[in-house]
Motif scaffolding. Structure first.
Motif, short mmCIF file in Angstrom:
data_model
loop_
_atom_site.label_atom_id
_atom_site.label_comp_id
_atom_site.label_asym_id
_atom_site.label_seq_id
_atom_site.Cartn_x
_atom_site.Cartn_y
_atom_site.Cartn_z
N MET A 34 37.75 37.09 46.08
CA MET A 34 39.17 37.36 46.36
C MET A 34 39.91 37.78 45.09
O MET A 34 40.73 38.70 45.11
CB MET A 34 39.84 36.09 46.89
CG MET A 34 39.43 35.73 48.29
SD MET A 34 40.61 36.39 49.45
CE MET A 34 40.47 35.23 50.78
N ASN A 48 49.83 40.68 43.79
CA ASN A 48 48.68 39.78 43.96
C ASN A 48 47.86 39.59 42.69
O ASN A 48 47.08 38.65 42.60
CB ASN A 48 47.78 40.29 45.08
CG ASN A 48 48.42 40.08 46.44
OD1 ASN A 48 48.68 38.96 46.84
ND2 ASN A 48 48.72 41.18 47.13
N ILE A 98 44.51 44.36 47.40
CA ILE A 98 45.29 43.77 48.50
C ILE A 98 46.74 44.25 48.43
O ILE A 98 47.38 44.46 49.45
CB ILE A 98 45.21 42.22 48.47
CG1 ILE A 98 43.75 41.78 48.58
CG2 ILE A 98 46.03 41.60 49.59
CD1 ILE A 98 43.52 40.28 48.43
N ILE A 139 38.00 40.41 52.86
CA ILE A 139 39.05 39.39 52.89
C ILE A 139 38.80 38.40 54.03
O ILE A 139 38.88 37.18 53.85
CB ILE A 139 40.44 40.04 53.05
CG1 ILE A 139 40.76 40.90 51.83
CG2 ILE A 139 41.52 38.98 53.24
CD1 ILE A 139 42.00 41.75 51.98
N ALA A 178 46.15 36.00 50.72
CA ALA A 178 45.44 37.25 50.98
C ALA A 178 45.71 37.74 52.40
O ALA A 178 45.93 38.94 52.63
CB ALA A 178 43.94 37.06 50.77
N ARG A 183 41.91 41.48 44.17
CA ARG A 183 43.30 41.12 44.43
C ARG A 183 44.28 42.28 44.28
O ARG A 183 45.27 42.35 45.00
CB ARG A 183 43.73 39.92 43.57
CG ARG A 183 43.78 40.16 42.08
CD ARG A 183 43.87 38.81 41.38
NE ARG A 183 44.27 38.91 40.00
CZ ARG A 183 43.45 39.22 39.00
NH1 ARG A 183 42.18 39.49 39.25
NH2 ARG A 183 43.90 39.28 37.77
#
Lengths: 347, 267
Positions: free
Chosen positions: A224, A292, A231, A255, A95, A228
């Motif tokens: 997370m 991601n 990200i 994050i 991340a 995702r």
């Protein structure tokens, strides 16, 4: 249409990410079960599977009470901790690499490990209780990142370059404080304790630790995983992400918070373990590419297996345990060099 | 793209990058871009074209003045709301990771995807549809690091299109491109303009403004040297003042029927 050689080298473009994830889940299970059988008491894998099943089904117990204790009280918590810590450090690394738009960072970049290491060192120096050591380590880990974040804040935004530089400043400050603590510690007794803690080991993890840190680690990993895809967008840079409608500040804070909790928990459980957060995301990218949506799940699974394998080596290679931090680096560094030479990641 | 009113009103905006406001990038700039208009913004390097576009995209807020989209203050909208109305294609942006073109374009759907979710089937379909519309469907599964500058620009325009907005802001979309790619990009832009998208383009090519635009302006030293009908704005006198060299704009004879700029060579 010109076709580039590099396209063919990217092996992941032809792979089915879902299949990769299923294989990796199986790998974690196999590695976990095999690792539970390895140690001073060697236990066959079949017995490992039968022990928990015997609680539910009437299976004849062909093993002694001691074996059951070894599995339940010693190896299971340790391997579970390895899975959680490996997953946590790896997903934080992945991340952060996305957020910092740089494949060379890991979750330690904001100073969390240095802070948590100092917290542990000072607690070992002043007290003698594992609980205080863990609390102090966790609190100082959070504190270090909080200072980094405040330092890098400018006009209600947090530029990435400022974050990196502040992280370096805070990290080296806490490293120096840790050295100072070591220097002041009693060289016969406290100093080795501090040094061994910082080198990392899953040796002293108990089932109680898992009950405390397990939920925190799992919650951070779930958050997370939920963000995702966003990200991905952050890797295009702040301006781009904002223009696409992403609340970049909120995303960055989420994050940083999750990653800090994960890394600080890891240090509390087993000291400072390097390289995993840096290397594992790269293995993930070789397997499924940089998206991601697939990379984070793959990273979690790969990181878990990796740490359990390394920890099993650490406790079985020699009569006394090899510190985990040393072994992850000894295995991680050449592995990383090998991956870079393969140049199949695509950058 | 969605047909909406998409009318931009920029009213007397001032902007400075410095805390103490000693140097203004532009002062008291006003203009209106109507629905479906293509507005070309010219001017020398460092004159604030990109800054102006960033203000219009809501990424920078001017010190004073107003920017309204459909009579609503741009800065009263959340970034998610803005992203559903305005698409912005920045200059020279890239990802440090080798995403597939398909995944880059998919990012344009961010404003329609919940904070804790990932894009769904419809989003993927939209991407496919737009890739075909722009004519780059064959790039979909390519590594975005391995495509040419012209292809990247089309990918960025595709990403802007899946945002489903009425406004497209482009920052020098044809810089660093060869002649063929420049025309390909301009073609896509003019198709969008015909379909009713409001377009604002910062560019270094006056010829492009003569080809495609409904409106043009020349920015220099913080103000507009000229603004209005491209035929009037893009003339030798204005361009010579803007770029500090002698420039002629000449009408070509049959069969071209168009004007071109000819920069003079000193002495």
């Amino acid at each position: 249409m010109e076709t580039s050689v590099n396209d063919n080298m990217l092996g992941w473009t032809h792979r089915n990410p879902v299949k990769v994830i299923i294989i990796l889940i199986a790998l974690v299970l196999v590695v976990g079960i095999v690792a539970m059988g390895i140690g001073r008491y060697s236990i066959p894998s079949l017995t490992i599977i039968k022990i928990p099943l015997s609680e539910l089904f009437p299976i004849e117990k062909t093993w002694s009470r001691t074996i059951e204790c070894v599995v339940y009280d010693v190896r299971f918590p340790r391997i579970l901790a390895g899975i959680l810590v490996g997953a946590g450090l790896s997903i934080s690394g992945a991340a952060f690499q996305g957020m910092f738009r740089n494949p060379l960072v890991s979750s330690q970049i904001l100073g969390v490990s240095s802070g948590a290491g100092f917290g542990a060192a000072i607690a070992i120096l002043l007290f003698d209780s594992l609980v205080i050591i863990q609390v102090s380590s966790f609190v100082f880990g959070l504190l270090a990142v909080f200072i980094t974040f405040l330092m890098s804040r400018m006009k209600s935004s947090t530029p990435i370059l400022m974050l990196v530089l502040s992280g370096i400043v805070v990290g080296s400050l806490f490293s120096a404080l840790t050295s100072l603590t070591k220097y002041m510690a009693d060289p016969m007794n406290k100093m080795p304790a501090i040094v061994f803690w910082l080198l990392g080991s899953l040796n002293h993890v108990s089932a109680k630790d898992i009950r405390v840190f397990g939920p925190m680690i799992i919650a951070s990993i779930i958050i997370m995983l939920l963000i995702r895809w966003k990200i991905n967008i952050l890797t295009m840079g702040d301006d781009d992400a904002k223009a696409l409608g992403v609340n970049t500040e909120r995303l960055k804070i989420a994050i940083i918070l999750c990653s800090t909790v994960l890394t600080a928990s890891a240090v509390c459980l087993c000291g400072i373990i390097g390289w995993i957060g840096l290397v594992v995301p790269h293995i993930g990218r070789m397997l499924v590419g940089p998206d991601n949506r697939y990379l984070l799940p793959v990273t979690i699974l790969t990181g878990s297996s990796f740490l359990v394998v390394v920890d099993t080596l650490a406790r079985s290679l020699s009569a006394s345990e090899i510190p985990l931090g040393i072994l992850t680096s000894i295995i991680g560094a050449p592995l990383f060099a090998f991956l870079l030479r393969q140049n199949r990641i695509g950058w | 793209m969605k047909i909406s009113r998409a009318k931009f009103d920029v009213h007397k905006i001032r902007f400075s990058y410095e805390e103490n406001r000693t140097r203004y990038i532009f002062q008291e700039i006003s203009f209106t871009v109507r629905r479906g208009e293509a507005f070309f913004l010219l001017g020398p390097n460092g004159t604030g074209k990109s800054t102006l576009l960033k203000c219009m995209a809501g990424l920078l807020s001017p010190e004073s003045g107003m920017i309204n989209l459909d009579d609503k203050n741009l800065f009263h909208l959340s970034s998610r709301e803005r992203a559903k109305r305005i698409s912005y294609v920045p200059q020279d942006r890239s990802s440090p990771f080798p995403f597939l073109v398909r995944d880059i374009v998919l990012m344009g759907r961010a404003a329609y995807v919940g904070a804790f979710s990932s894009p769904g089937k419809e989003d993927e379909q939209k991407v496919q549809q737009v890739l075909e519309q722009v004519g780059i469907a064959e790039l979909a599964d390519k590594n975005c690091k391995n495509i040419s500058g012209g292809e990247w620009q089309l990918v960025m325009i595709a990403r802007a299109m899946v945002q489903d907005t009425g406004v497209l802001l482009l920052d020098e979309p044809t810089s660093h491109l060869d002649l063929g790619n420049q025309m390909k990009v301009l073609e896509v832009i003019s198709r969008l303009s015909e379909a009713g998208t409001t377009i604002v383009i910062a560019t270094h090519f006056p010829d492009h403004a003569l080809l495609n635009s409904h409106k043009a302006a020349v920015l220099k030293g913080g103000t507009f040297l000229a603004m209005g009908n491209p035929e009037d704005v893009i003339c030798g006198e204005v361009l010579s003042r803007a770029y500090g060299i002698n420039i002629d704009v000449v009408q070509l004879e049959e069969p071209f029927f168009r004007k071109v700029c000819i920069p003079g060579i000193a002495n």
